[in-house]
Motif scaffolding. Structure first.
Motif, PDB file in Angstrom:
ATOM      1  N   HIS A   1     -13.215 -14.481  -5.469  1.00 56.34           N
ATOM      2  CA  HIS A   1     -12.052 -13.776  -6.016  1.00 56.34           C
ATOM      3  C   HIS A   1     -12.396 -12.880  -7.199  1.00 56.34           C
ATOM      4  CE1 HIS A   1     -10.153 -16.859  -3.555  1.00 56.34           C
ATOM      5  NE2 HIS A   1      -9.174 -15.978  -3.448  1.00 56.34           N
ATOM      6  N   ALA A   2     -13.666 -12.525  -7.326  1.00 60.64           N
ATOM      7  CA  ALA A   2     -14.129 -11.582  -8.350  1.00 60.64           C
ATOM      8  C   ALA A   2     -13.787 -12.042  -9.766  1.00 60.64           C
ATOM      9  CB  ALA A   2     -13.569 -10.187  -8.100  1.00 60.64           C
ATOM     10  N   PHE A   3     -13.982 -13.329 -10.004  1.00 62.00           N
ATOM     11  CA  PHE A   3     -13.830 -13.888 -11.339  1.00 62.00           C
ATOM     12  C   PHE A   3     -15.213 -14.142 -11.917  1.00 62.00           C
ATOM     13  CE2 PHE A   3      -9.839 -15.972  -9.550  1.00 62.00           C
ATOM     14  CZ  PHE A   3      -8.987 -15.067 -10.116  1.00 62.00           C
ATOM     15  N   ALA A   4     -15.280 -14.302 -13.209  1.00 62.95           N
ATOM     16  CA  ALA A   4     -16.500 -14.731 -13.878  1.00 62.95           C
ATOM     17  C   ALA A   4     -16.111 -15.775 -14.918  1.00 62.95           C
ATOM     18  CB  ALA A   4     -17.208 -13.556 -14.541  1.00 62.95           C
ATOM     19  N   VAL A   5     -17.035 -16.640 -15.234  1.00 64.33           N
ATOM     20  CA  VAL A   5     -16.765 -17.710 -16.198  1.00 64.33           C
ATOM     21  C   VAL A   5     -16.912 -17.154 -17.601  1.00 64.33           C
ATOM     22  CG1 VAL A   5     -17.512 -19.972 -16.999  1.00 64.33           C
ATOM     23  CG2 VAL A   5     -17.541 -19.448 -14.560  1.00 64.33           C
ATOM     24  N   ASP A   6     -15.969 -17.519 -18.478  1.00 67.85           N
ATOM     25  CA  ASP A   6     -15.972 -17.034 -19.857  1.00 67.85           C
ATOM     26  C   ASP A   6     -15.701 -18.200 -20.803  1.00 67.85           C
ATOM     27  OD1 ASP A   6     -15.935 -15.412 -22.117  1.00 67.85           O
ATOM     28  OD2 ASP A   6     -13.835 -14.876 -21.854  1.00 67.85           O
ATOM     29  N   GLY A   7     -16.716 -18.950 -21.094  1.00 70.74           N
ATOM     30  CA  GLY A   7     -16.544 -20.061 -22.014  1.00 70.74           C
ATOM     31  C   GLY A   7     -17.073 -21.350 -21.435  1.00 70.74           C
ATOM     32  N   PRO A   8     -16.980 -22.415 -22.204  1.00 66.42           N
ATOM     33  CA  PRO A   8     -17.528 -23.687 -21.745  1.00 66.42           C
ATOM     34  C   PRO A   8     -16.680 -24.305 -20.628  1.00 66.42           C
ATOM     35  CG  PRO A   8     -16.411 -23.975 -23.837  1.00 66.42           C
ATOM     36  CD  PRO A   8     -16.418 -22.494 -23.534  1.00 66.42           C
TER      37      PRO A   8
ATOM     38  N   ASP B   1     -11.520 -49.540  -8.246  1.00 71.17           N
ATOM     39  CA  ASP B   1     -11.593 -48.952  -6.913  1.00 71.17           C
ATOM     40  C   ASP B   1     -12.085 -47.515  -7.031  1.00 71.17           C
ATOM     41  OD1 ASP B   1     -11.212 -47.944  -4.358  1.00 71.17           O
ATOM     42  OD2 ASP B   1      -9.111 -48.511  -4.227  1.00 71.17           O
ATOM     43  N   ARG B   2     -13.236 -47.180  -6.393  1.00 67.65           N
ATOM     44  CA  ARG B   2     -13.789 -45.832  -6.477  1.00 67.65           C
ATOM     45  C   ARG B   2     -12.824 -44.771  -5.989  1.00 67.65           C
ATOM     46  NH1 ARG B   2     -19.913 -45.349  -5.437  1.00 67.65           N
ATOM     47  NH2 ARG B   2     -19.184 -43.635  -4.164  1.00 67.65           N
ATOM     48  N   ALA B   3     -11.909 -45.115  -5.087  1.00 66.10           N
ATOM     49  CA  ALA B   3     -10.941 -44.150  -4.558  1.00 66.10           C
ATOM     50  C   ALA B   3      -9.956 -43.701  -5.630  1.00 66.10           C
ATOM     51  CB  ALA B   3     -10.199 -44.746  -3.369  1.00 66.10           C
ATOM     52  N   LEU B   4      -9.857 -44.424  -6.717  1.00 70.01           N
ATOM     53  CA  LEU B   4      -8.915 -44.085  -7.793  1.00 70.01           C
ATOM     54  C   LEU B   4      -9.497 -43.110  -8.810  1.00 70.01           C
ATOM     55  CD1 LEU B   4      -7.438 -47.625  -8.532  1.00 70.01           C
ATOM     56  CD2 LEU B   4      -6.441 -45.813  -7.123  1.00 70.01           C
ATOM     57  N   TRP B   5     -10.793 -42.875  -8.784  1.00 73.91           N
ATOM     58  CA  TRP B   5     -11.423 -42.010  -9.784  1.00 73.91           C
ATOM     59  C   TRP B   5     -10.917 -40.588  -9.646  1.00 73.91           C
ATOM     60  CZ3 TRP B   5     -17.307 -43.553  -9.792  1.00 73.91           C
ATOM     61  CH2 TRP B   5     -17.413 -44.882 -10.180  1.00 73.91           C
ATOM     62  N   ARG B   6     -10.565 -39.965 -10.759  1.00 72.82           N
ATOM     63  CA  ARG B   6     -10.063 -38.591 -10.773  1.00 72.82           C
ATOM     64  C   ARG B   6     -10.693 -37.848 -11.953  1.00 72.82           C
ATOM     65  NH1 ARG B   6      -8.592 -40.253  -6.618  1.00 72.82           N
ATOM     66  NH2 ARG B   6      -6.525 -40.300  -5.720  1.00 72.82           N
ATOM     67  N   THR B   7     -11.254 -36.685 -11.683  1.00 75.10           N
ATOM     68  CA  THR B   7     -11.830 -35.837 -12.723  1.00 75.10           C
ATOM     69  C   THR B   7     -11.274 -34.436 -12.542  1.00 75.10           C
ATOM     70  OG1 THR B   7     -13.885 -37.121 -12.658  1.00 75.10           O
ATOM     71  CG2 THR B   7     -13.966 -34.976 -13.750  1.00 75.10           C
ATOM     72  N   GLU B   8     -10.705 -33.879 -13.585  1.00 76.53           N
ATOM     73  CA  GLU B   8     -10.205 -32.510 -13.554  1.00 76.53           C
ATOM     74  C   GLU B   8     -11.279 -31.607 -14.157  1.00 76.53           C
ATOM     75  OE1 GLU B   8      -5.838 -31.328 -14.181  1.00 76.53           O
ATOM     76  OE2 GLU B   8      -6.822 -31.073 -16.119  1.00 76.53           O
ATOM     77  N   ILE B   9     -11.632 -30.543 -13.430  1.00 77.15           N
ATOM     78  CA  ILE B   9     -12.671 -29.615 -13.862  1.00 77.15           C
ATOM     79  C   ILE B   9     -11.998 -28.292 -14.192  1.00 77.15           C
ATOM     80  CG2 ILE B   9     -14.758 -28.398 -13.186  1.00 77.15           C
ATOM     81  CD1 ILE B   9     -15.141 -30.693 -11.106  1.00 77.15           C
ATOM     82  N   GLY B  10     -12.243 -27.783 -15.377  1.00 74.93           N
ATOM     83  CA  GLY B  10     -11.641 -26.522 -15.803  1.00 74.93           C
ATOM     84  C   GLY B  10     -12.687 -25.490 -16.157  1.00 74.93           C
ATOM     85  N   TRP B  11     -12.531 -24.302 -15.620  1.00 77.56           N
ATOM     86  CA  TRP B  11     -13.399 -23.165 -15.944  1.00 77.56           C
ATOM     87  C   TRP B  11     -12.530 -22.051 -16.504  1.00 77.56           C
ATOM     88  CZ3 TRP B  11     -17.437 -21.734 -11.640  1.00 77.56           C
ATOM     89  CH2 TRP B  11     -18.281 -22.820 -11.421  1.00 77.56           C
TER      90      TRP B  11
END
Length: 68
Positions: free
Chosen positions: A25-32, A45-55
């Motif tokens: 989508h012609a984006f670039a990362v700008d920051g940590p 329970d491993r099925a419950l693990w949730r990690t939100e990733i933000g760029w």
């Protein structure tokens, strides 16, 4: 933002999917990059693990493959 559902050892797949979306989508990362653990580690329970990733991203103006 992307939510990874599963253990941290498999979070690389989520990063790959997010990177593909950003590039397409012609984006670039700008920051940590940031990870937020929505369910404390380790839940029983491993099925419950949730990690939100933000760029933080910005539009580069370059045409993506769909514009060709």
């Amino acid at each position: 933002m992307l939510e990874h559902c599963g253990p941290p050892s498999e979070v690389d797949r989520a990063y790959g999917a997010l990177a593909a979306h950003v590039a397409c989508h012609a984006f670039a990362v700008d920051g940590p990059l940031r990870e937020y653990h929505l369910v404390g580690l380790p839940p029983p329970d491993r099925a419950l693990w949730r990690t939100e990733i933000g760029w933080p991203v910005f539009l580069t103006g370059a045409a993506g493959p769909e514009a060709a």
